[in-house]
Design a protein around this motif. Structure first.
Motif, PDB file in Angstrom:
ATOM      1  N   LEU A  56       0.769  -1.168   0.026  1.00  0.00           N
ATOM      2  CA  LEU A  56       0.053  -0.126  -0.056  1.00  0.00           C
ATOM      3  C   LEU A  56       0.934   1.311   0.057  1.00  0.00           C
ATOM      4  O   LEU A  56       0.622   2.242  -0.680  1.00  0.00           O
ATOM      5  CB  LEU A  56      -0.957  -0.034   1.183  1.00  0.00           C
ATOM      6  CG  LEU A  56      -2.059   1.061   1.591  1.00  0.00           C
ATOM      7  CD1 LEU A  56      -2.926   1.434   0.322  1.00  0.00           C
ATOM      8  CD2 LEU A  56      -2.706   1.104   2.749  1.00  0.00           C
ATOM      9  N   VAL A  65      -5.377   6.058  -3.527  1.00  0.00           N
ATOM     10  CA  VAL A  65      -6.115   5.077  -3.535  1.00  0.00           C
ATOM     11  C   VAL A  65      -7.533   4.742  -4.268  1.00  0.00           C
ATOM     12  O   VAL A  65      -7.712   3.744  -4.818  1.00  0.00           O
ATOM     13  CB  VAL A  65      -6.398   4.965  -1.889  1.00  0.00           C
ATOM     14  CG1 VAL A  65      -7.461   3.874  -1.472  1.00  0.00           C
ATOM     15  CG2 VAL A  65      -5.103   4.768  -0.949  1.00  0.00           C
ATOM     16  N   GLU A  66      -8.216   5.906  -4.418  1.00  0.00           N
ATOM     17  CA  GLU A  66      -9.486   5.790  -5.178  1.00  0.00           C
ATOM     18  C   GLU A  66      -9.295   5.300  -6.694  1.00  0.00           C
ATOM     19  O   GLU A  66     -10.095   4.913  -7.411  1.00  0.00           O
ATOM     20  CB  GLU A  66     -10.199   7.041  -5.141  1.00  0.00           C
ATOM     21  CG  GLU A  66      -9.680   8.285  -5.502  1.00  0.00           C
ATOM     22  CD  GLU A  66      -8.697   9.156  -4.530  1.00  0.00           C
ATOM     23  OE1 GLU A  66      -8.516   8.536  -3.771  1.00  0.00           O
ATOM     24  OE2 GLU A  66      -8.404  10.197  -4.873  1.00  0.00           O
ATOM     25  N   LEU A  86      -7.901  -6.979   3.781  1.00  0.00           N
ATOM     26  CA  LEU A  86      -7.484  -5.672   3.823  1.00  0.00           C
ATOM     27  C   LEU A  86      -7.708  -4.577   2.913  1.00  0.00           C
ATOM     28  O   LEU A  86      -7.932  -3.515   3.027  1.00  0.00           O
ATOM     29  CB  LEU A  86      -5.877  -5.713   4.312  1.00  0.00           C
ATOM     30  CG  LEU A  86      -5.461  -6.258   5.358  1.00  0.00           C
ATOM     31  CD1 LEU A  86      -4.074  -6.869   5.471  1.00  0.00           C
ATOM     32  CD2 LEU A  86      -5.847  -5.483   6.727  1.00  0.00           C
ATOM     33  N   GLN A  89     -11.120  -3.287   2.630  1.00  0.00           N
ATOM     34  CA  GLN A  89     -11.442  -2.172   3.550  1.00  0.00           C
ATOM     35  C   GLN A  89     -10.792  -1.121   3.059  1.00  0.00           C
ATOM     36  O   GLN A  89     -10.864   0.043   3.851  1.00  0.00           O
ATOM     37  CB  GLN A  89     -11.156  -2.572   4.768  1.00  0.00           C
ATOM     38  CG  GLN A  89     -11.855  -3.823   5.410  1.00  0.00           C
ATOM     39  CD  GLN A  89     -11.592  -3.823   7.028  1.00  0.00           C
ATOM     40  OE1 GLN A  89     -12.123  -3.292   7.976  1.00  0.00           O
ATOM     41  NE2 GLN A  89     -10.855  -4.879   7.265  1.00  0.00           N
ATOM     42  N   THR A  90      -9.955  -1.035   2.034  1.00  0.00           N
ATOM     43  CA  THR A  90      -9.142   0.034   1.633  1.00  0.00           C
ATOM     44  C   THR A  90      -9.778   0.815   0.541  1.00  0.00           C
ATOM     45  O   THR A  90      -9.879   1.986   0.469  1.00  0.00           O
ATOM     46  CB  THR A  90      -7.726  -0.335   1.358  1.00  0.00           C
ATOM     47  OG1 THR A  90      -7.087  -1.108   2.396  1.00  0.00           O
ATOM     48  CG2 THR A  90      -6.844   1.047   0.986  1.00  0.00           C
TER      49      THR A  90
ATOM     50  N   THR B  88     -10.963  -4.983  11.780  1.00  0.00           N
ATOM     51  CA  THR B  88     -10.692  -3.736  11.747  1.00  0.00           C
ATOM     52  C   THR B  88      -9.588  -3.066  12.470  1.00  0.00           C
ATOM     53  O   THR B  88      -8.885  -2.300  11.919  1.00  0.00           O
ATOM     54  CB  THR B  88     -11.834  -2.862  12.189  1.00  0.00           C
ATOM     55  OG1 THR B  88     -12.260  -3.248  13.311  1.00  0.00           O
ATOM     56  CG2 THR B  88     -12.931  -3.154  11.080  1.00  0.00           C
ATOM     57  N   THR B  91      -6.641  -3.898  10.374  1.00  0.00           N
ATOM     58  CA  THR B  91      -6.451  -3.122   9.308  1.00  0.00           C
ATOM     59  C   THR B  91      -6.020  -1.587   9.660  1.00  0.00           C
ATOM     60  O   THR B  91      -4.969  -0.871   8.830  1.00  0.00           O
ATOM     61  CB  THR B  91      -7.830  -2.876   8.573  1.00  0.00           C
ATOM     62  OG1 THR B  91      -8.380  -4.071   8.403  1.00  0.00           O
ATOM     63  CG2 THR B  91      -7.676  -1.962   7.183  1.00  0.00           C
ATOM     64  N   PHE B  95      -2.636   0.202   8.258  1.00  0.00           N
ATOM     65  CA  PHE B  95      -2.804   1.459   7.598  1.00  0.00           C
ATOM     66  C   PHE B  95      -1.642   2.490   8.269  1.00  0.00           C
ATOM     67  O   PHE B  95      -0.925   3.064   7.613  1.00  0.00           O
ATOM     68  CB  PHE B  95      -4.018   2.338   7.853  1.00  0.00           C
ATOM     69  CG  PHE B  95      -5.098   1.622   6.925  1.00  0.00           C
ATOM     70  CD1 PHE B  95      -4.770   1.237   5.541  1.00  0.00           C
ATOM     71  CD2 PHE B  95      -6.537   1.931   7.291  1.00  0.00           C
ATOM     72  CE1 PHE B  95      -5.859   0.818   4.695  1.00  0.00           C
ATOM     73  CE2 PHE B  95      -7.475   1.349   6.635  1.00  0.00           C
ATOM     74  CZ  PHE B  95      -7.267   0.867   5.322  1.00  0.00           C
ATOM     75  N   THR B 110      -4.308   9.764   0.559  1.00  0.00           N
ATOM     76  CA  THR B 110      -5.508   9.344   0.112  1.00  0.00           C
ATOM     77  C   THR B 110      -5.772   8.176   0.770  1.00  0.00           C
ATOM     78  O   THR B 110      -6.995   7.397   0.532  1.00  0.00           O
ATOM     79  CB  THR B 110      -5.291   9.074  -1.581  1.00  0.00           C
ATOM     80  OG1 THR B 110      -4.396   8.063  -1.669  1.00  0.00           O
ATOM     81  CG2 THR B 110      -5.047  10.223  -2.344  1.00  0.00           C
ATOM     82  N   ILE B 111      -5.066   7.773   1.816  1.00  0.00           N
ATOM     83  CA  ILE B 111      -5.247   6.659   2.736  1.00  0.00           C
ATOM     84  C   ILE B 111      -6.324   7.000   3.655  1.00  0.00           C
ATOM     85  O   ILE B 111      -7.134   6.346   4.295  1.00  0.00           O
ATOM     86  CB  ILE B 111      -4.146   6.025   3.301  1.00  0.00           C
ATOM     87  CG1 ILE B 111      -3.128   5.313   2.270  1.00  0.00           C
ATOM     88  CG2 ILE B 111      -4.458   4.937   4.274  1.00  0.00           C
ATOM     89  CD1 ILE B 111      -1.857   4.833   2.777  1.00  0.00           C
ATOM     90  N   ALA B 114     -10.182   5.913   3.914  1.00  0.00           N
ATOM     91  CA  ALA B 114     -10.449   4.528   4.033  1.00  0.00           C
ATOM     92  C   ALA B 114      -9.884   4.502   5.912  1.00  0.00           C
ATOM     93  O   ALA B 114     -10.901   3.598   6.383  1.00  0.00           O
ATOM     94  CB  ALA B 114      -9.482   3.795   3.429  1.00  0.00           C
ATOM     95  N   ARG B 117     -13.103   5.449   7.730  1.00  0.00           N
ATOM     96  CA  ARG B 117     -14.233   4.599   7.645  1.00  0.00           C
ATOM     97  C   ARG B 117     -13.865   3.499   8.515  1.00  0.00           C
ATOM     98  O   ARG B 117     -14.886   3.142   9.113  1.00  0.00           O
ATOM     99  CB  ARG B 117     -14.251   4.031   6.323  1.00  0.00           C
ATOM    100  CG  ARG B 117     -15.034   4.880   5.105  1.00  0.00           C
ATOM    101  CD  ARG B 117     -15.217   4.012   3.769  1.00  0.00           C
ATOM    102  NE  ARG B 117     -14.282   3.351   3.391  1.00  0.00           N
ATOM    103  CZ  ARG B 117     -13.413   3.701   2.481  1.00  0.00           C
ATOM    104  NH1 ARG B 117     -13.586   4.959   1.980  1.00  0.00           N
ATOM    105  NH2 ARG B 117     -12.359   2.929   1.901  1.00  0.00           N
ATOM    106  N   VAL B 118     -12.851   2.904   8.596  1.00  0.00           N
ATOM    107  CA  VAL B 118     -12.289   1.687   9.203  1.00  0.00           C
ATOM    108  C   VAL B 118     -12.446   2.005  10.842  1.00  0.00           C
ATOM    109  O   VAL B 118     -13.098   1.243  11.539  1.00  0.00           O
ATOM    110  CB  VAL B 118     -11.003   1.150   8.646  1.00  0.00           C
ATOM    111  CG1 VAL B 118     -10.698  -0.127   9.851  1.00  0.00           C
ATOM    112  CG2 VAL B 118     -11.166   0.424   7.397  1.00  0.00           C
ATOM    113  N   GLU B 121     -16.021   2.127  11.766  1.00  0.00           N
ATOM    114  CA  GLU B 121     -16.393   0.606  11.983  1.00  0.00           C
ATOM    115  C   GLU B 121     -16.195   0.129  13.165  1.00  0.00           C
ATOM    116  O   GLU B 121     -16.845  -0.444  13.919  1.00  0.00           O
ATOM    117  CB  GLU B 121     -16.046  -0.036  10.665  1.00  0.00           C
ATOM    118  CG  GLU B 121     -16.914  -1.448  10.645  1.00  0.00           C
ATOM    119  CD  GLU B 121     -16.350  -2.140   9.333  1.00  0.00           C
ATOM    120  OE1 GLU B 121     -16.362  -3.358   9.496  1.00  0.00           O
ATOM    121  OE2 GLU B 121     -15.900  -1.694   8.419  1.00  0.00           O
TER     122      GLU B 121
END
Lengths: 244, 201
Positions: A56, A65-66, A86, A89-90, B88, B91, B95, B110-111, B114, B117-118, B121
């Motif tokens: 990543l 990422v998008e 993983l 979720q990314t 989660t 994850t 990250f 840009t991470i 995400a 969001r995680v 959650e």
């Protein structure tokens, strides 16, 4: 983890990520590949859970990422795609291209948001912003449902486990001495590949493609004449060693 | 997975197993209650008192089965929530490592969406976990309260067995003992379950 651009043109680029010095010792080293067009990217054999952070981290050096809109898994092995949960979720709105044979298995890695595009046994293709990427059947090399990715414009074949070599994580990325490299590939192909018939059928089909770079998931990239040298060497190698 | 998550997984699995065992015992009580009823009918007026009790024994067993099944489902649900928390959390850690290792990457930011969001959650799952644990503890307390009736029923059954005619006394005594020991066994399973979640809030 090393990140290198291996092809560039006005329309798209190819990258390889690998040789992670921080990977745990006992897991096999893997090469991850990415094709980037203007607004999209296809990440091929994105690797295992243990390498996710490193991959990543390298991906975002080149694309946001998008823009990771597509993933590809040549087969179902953990070093290929156990990071799927993983990635799920990314990335948002991404599609995974993987063998139809393995859908029920690959989903065990966790997949809620990513769409599964099942590649039929006969193969398939993907158009990524005008760039055609072909999913070439490579069944039984080594998995029973298995594909490689061919880019006719870049003349690159991402060859999964074919051409793989068992090497330390600091080995060079490219084959520079084919004769010396053979010993590093021999056991891998003889033991992991089960079928001479499948091997010869693949060689017959792949020999008709124009290939300037052959990029395996382990080991080094073959360039130019070394691709032909590899195909000749592979044609003369007996595989399926364990039952002899 | 953290030590705490492992502990929660194990706790949920143990509660599910304990409550499954409690259900089996409660099913045996329903059989005992049905046998007792048949016997009390045959014994006629000499076991009239015992006959009245058999309905209560049967009712207790049915309630225990129902509540145990409910708690069992809750334990399975808790186990699933703990799995999602572990997923989660893992994850988020990945990250964090990616952000550290590629701090100067052009698209590192840009991470963040995400990550957000995680994280949400993860927070939601944690909240859901605590709610479910609270509910599970309540249900275990309910079973425990119901089982106190079982103690009274077994004492009364012994008394009524003593007052029954000589021909049926031994069998009715055995039934009363059965109810007493089954209630005790179920209570032990419930107590084990309560103990497993005592330190989780």
């Amino acid at each position: 983890m090393l990140s290198r651009e291996i092809y560039t043109s006005a329309s798209h680029q190819w990258f390889v990520f690998g040789r992670d010095p921080e990977k745990p010792d006992k897991i096999i080293d893997t090469n991850q590949y990415m094709v980037k067009t203007k607004n999209k990217a296809l990440l091929m054999d994105p690797g295992g859970i243990e390498l996710f952070s490193a991959v990543l981290g390298n991906v975002v050096k080149h694309v946001p990422v998008e823009q990771i809109t597509h993933l590809f898994a040549s087969h179902q092995d953990p070093d290929i795609i156990s990071s799927l949960g993983l990635w799920d979720q990314t990335v948002e709105n991404a599609t995974l291209y993987a063998p139809t044979l393995w859908e029920g298995f690959i989903r065990h890695f966790g997949m809620e948001k990513i769409q599964y595009h099942a590649i039929p046994d006969k193969g398939d293709h993907l158009i990524l912003e005008g760039i055609e990427l072909q999913f070439i059947p490579a069944h039984y090399l080594h998995a029973s449902g298995n594909f490689h990715v061919y880019d006719p414009e870049a003349k690159i074949l991402m060859s999964g486990d074919v051409g793989a070599a068992l090497e330390p994580h600091d080995a060079p990325l490219e084959v520079t001495d084919f004769e010396g490299h053979k010993a590093k590939m021999e056991y891998f192909h003889q033991r992991w590949m089960p079928s001479n018939k499948a091997k010869n059928d693949w060689i017959d089909r792949v020999s008709r493609l124009e290939i300037e770079q052959m990029c395996p998931q382990h080991g080094r990239i073959f360039k130019g004449d070394d691709v032909k040298r590899f195909l000749d060497w592979f044609a003369n190698l007996d595989v399926g060693l364990a039952i002899e | 997975m953290s030590y705490q998550e492992q502990d929660h997984f194990v706790a949920a699995a143990i509660v599910a197993a304990e409550l499954y065992r409690a259900q089996i015992v409660a099913q045996e009580i329903t059989l005992t209650a049905s046998n007792a009823k048949a016997l009390a009918i045959r014994a006629g007026s000499s076991a009239a008192g015992f006959s009245a009790l058999t309905d209560f024994i049967d009712e207790l067993a049915r309630k225990t089965i129902h509540t145990s099944q409910h708690v069992n489902r809750m334990a399975v649900e808790i186990s699933k929530i703990v799995a999602q928390i572990a997923r989660t959390e893992s994850t988020l850690k990945h990250f964090e490592i990616a952000c550290k290792r590629a701090a100067d990457a052009e698209f590192i930011n840009t991470i963040r969406p995400a990550q957000g969001r995680v994280q949400k959650e993860y927070d939601d799952m944690k909240l859901r976990f605590h709610e479910m644990v609270w509910k599970l503890k309540e249900e275990l307390n309910n079973i425990e309260r119901e089982l106190r009736t079982g103690v009274i029923l077994s004492v009364m059954s012994r008394v009524e067995a003593t007052q029954a005619g000589a021909a049926h006394q031994t069998t009715l005594h055995a039934i009363a003992e059965n109810v007493a020991s089954a209630s005790g066994e179920i209570r032990r399973h419930v107590a084990q379950s309560q103990q497993r979640f005592a330190h989780i809030h």
